[in-house]
Every structure is written in structure tokens, then in C-alpha cells.
Scaffold this motif. Structure first.
Motif, mmCIF file in Angstrom:
data_model
loop_
_atom_site.group_PDB
_atom_site.id
_atom_site.type_symbol
_atom_site.label_atom_id
_atom_site.label_comp_id
_atom_site.label_asym_id
_atom_site.label_seq_id
_atom_site.Cartn_x
_atom_site.Cartn_y
_atom_site.Cartn_z
ATOM 1 N N PHE A 1 0.857 -1.196 0.000
ATOM 2 C CA PHE A 1 0.000 0.000 0.000
ATOM 3 C C PHE A 1 0.892 1.246 0.000
ATOM 4 C CE2 PHE A 1 -2.106 -3.411 2.379
ATOM 5 C CZ PHE A 1 -3.296 -3.542 1.660
ATOM 6 N N ASP B 1 0.553 4.194 -0.770
ATOM 7 C CA ASP B 1 -0.094 5.449 -0.356
ATOM 8 C C ASP B 1 -0.724 5.337 1.031
ATOM 9 O OD1 ASP B 1 -2.141 3.685 -1.046
ATOM 10 O OD2 ASP B 1 -3.332 5.199 -2.101
ATOM 11 N N THR C 1 -5.953 3.753 5.699
ATOM 12 C CA THR C 1 -6.439 3.729 4.319
ATOM 13 C C THR C 1 -5.252 3.490 3.394
ATOM 14 O OG1 THR C 1 -6.207 6.131 4.129
ATOM 15 C CG2 THR C 1 -8.390 5.305 4.721
ATOM 16 N N GLY C 2 -5.533 2.900 2.250
ATOM 17 C CA GLY C 2 -4.485 2.681 1.265
ATOM 18 C C GLY C 2 -5.032 1.990 0.037
ATOM 19 N N THR C 3 -4.218 1.974 -1.012
ATOM 20 C CA THR C 3 -4.578 1.328 -2.265
ATOM 21 C C THR C 3 -3.638 0.152 -2.484
ATOM 22 O OG1 THR C 3 -5.164 3.519 -3.104
ATOM 23 C CG2 THR C 3 -5.043 1.732 -4.724
ATOM 24 N N HIS C 4 -4.219 -1.016 -2.748
ATOM 25 C CA HIS C 4 -3.453 -2.262 -2.892
ATOM 26 C C HIS C 4 -2.724 -2.281 -4.238
ATOM 27 C CE1 HIS C 4 -3.537 -6.922 -3.178
ATOM 28 N NE2 HIS C 4 -2.453 -6.506 -2.563
ATOM 29 N N ARG C 5 -1.454 -1.872 -4.217
ATOM 30 C CA ARG C 5 -0.657 -1.747 -5.448
ATOM 31 C C ARG C 5 0.517 -2.732 -5.516
ATOM 32 N NH1 ARG C 5 -3.634 1.381 -8.249
ATOM 33 N NH2 ARG C 5 -4.229 3.428 -7.469
ATOM 34 N N ARG D 1 -7.515 -2.133 -5.450
ATOM 35 C CA ARG D 1 -8.639 -1.757 -4.579
ATOM 36 C C ARG D 1 -8.160 -0.889 -3.415
ATOM 37 N NH1 ARG D 1 -12.445 -7.115 -3.872
ATOM 38 N NH2 ARG D 1 -12.822 -7.443 -6.099
ATOM 39 N N SER D 2 -9.059 -0.003 -2.991
ATOM 40 C CA SER D 2 -8.792 0.819 -1.803
ATOM 41 C C SER D 2 -9.328 0.102 -0.577
ATOM 42 C CB SER D 2 -9.484 2.174 -1.930
ATOM 43 O OG SER D 2 -8.885 2.917 -2.968
ATOM 44 N N THR E 1 -10.043 0.584 3.790
ATOM 45 C CA THR E 1 -10.145 1.418 4.986
ATOM 46 C C THR E 1 -10.489 0.470 6.124
ATOM 47 O OG1 THR E 1 -10.977 3.308 3.725
ATOM 48 C CG2 THR E 1 -11.372 3.330 6.098
ATOM 49 N N GLN F 1 -12.385 -6.222 1.778
ATOM 50 C CA GLN F 1 -12.251 -5.133 0.802
ATOM 51 C C GLN F 1 -11.301 -5.485 -0.338
ATOM 52 O OE1 GLN F 1 -11.933 -1.143 2.768
ATOM 53 N NE2 GLN F 1 -12.275 -2.377 4.596
#
Length: 143
Positions: free
Chosen positions: A67, A69, A91-95, A106-107, A109, A138
Motif C-alpha cells: 500500500f 499510499d 487507508t491505502g490502495t493495494h498496489r 482496490r482501496s 479502509t 475489501q
């Protein structure tokens, strides 16, 4: 344990949070070395084969890869005696790869609560409760 000591411990916990908020692995590693005892005890799922400050660094390496971010918003902080408790929203985006899962984009939280016990001004013990089920839902890993 004095109020001054609780205030100092709270400030130390805030310094750790500020470091991880930079998302800069060098800063995070340096601050962990400074604030976390090398033999700190973990009562959370941590990577096998590491303990103390090293384990916390490994956790952040994994999280930043998965993540990039990631943000940890501190919702509440309570300091009393030799302990500091924080309730956070992550929070974060799975990169990047995470828990064996390829990136989904996907984001997420989710909530977490950590208790830090201090000894000699450094974090000596960590308890953590992370809403992993919500995180995995999520990411589509569980329904």
C-alpha cells in the motif's frame, strides 16, 4: 508514574506516527531504531524470524510495498502510566503483493487499536488489534 512521563510517552508515540506518515522507509527505519527497544515484545502477528525493532521495520516494509499510499489517521490517543493507546483508521490502495495476493488496485479502509508500553523512554511492548477481516473483505480475499 508521573503525568510528565505519560506526556513524554505520548510525544514519543506521536513521533513514531509522524515517521510512518512520511512513507519514507529510511526515515521510518531510523525513527524505529531510536524509539523502539531492540528486544521489544510484540503481541501482534509479526513476520516470523524477527523480533523487536527489526520486526516493526519488516511490518512497515511489507505495508509500504503493498500500500504505497498508506495513511494512518490517529482518531484517539490516551496516555496513562507507562502505556499509550491509539485508535487509528488506516487507508491505502493495494498496489503491491500482500499476504500472497497480487495487487488488486482496490482501496481499503480499516480500523486498528495499538497499546504501547514504555520503558526508559522507549517502546518496550506492543499489543495490536487490526481489523484484518474487513481489510481482506475489501481486497476480495474473503466474502
Amino acid at each position: 508514574m508521573s503525568t510528565d512521563e505519560a506526556t513524554r510517552n505520548k510525544a514519543t508515540a506521536t513521533r513514531l506516527h509522524d515517521a510512518v506518515s512520511t512513507r519514507d522507509p529510511e526515515i521510518i527505519s531510523k525513527v524505529i531504531d531510536e524509539l523502539v527497544a531492540p528486544d521489544a515484545l510484540f503481541h501482534t502477528p509479526v513476520p516470523m524470524g524477527s523480533t523487536g525493532a527489526q520486526a516493526l521495520k519488516q511490518v512497515w516494509t511489507v505495508l509500504l510495498r503493498a500500500f504505497p499510499d498508506i495513511q494512518v489517521a490517529v482518531e484517539d490517543v490516551i496516555a496513562e502510566g507507562d502505556k499509550v493507546v491509539s485508535r487509528n483508521t488506516v487507508t491505502g490502495t493495494h498496489r503491491g503483493e500482500y499476504q500472497g495476493m497480487a495487487p488488486t488496485g482496490r482501496s481499503v479502509t480499516y480500523g486498528e487499536i495499538f497499546i504501547l508500553r514504555f520503558e526508559g523512554g522507549r517502546i518496550a511492548e506492543i499489543w495490536g488489534v487490526v481489523d484484518v477481516l474487513s481489510q481482506m473483505r475489501q481486497l476480495g480475499a474473503v466474502s
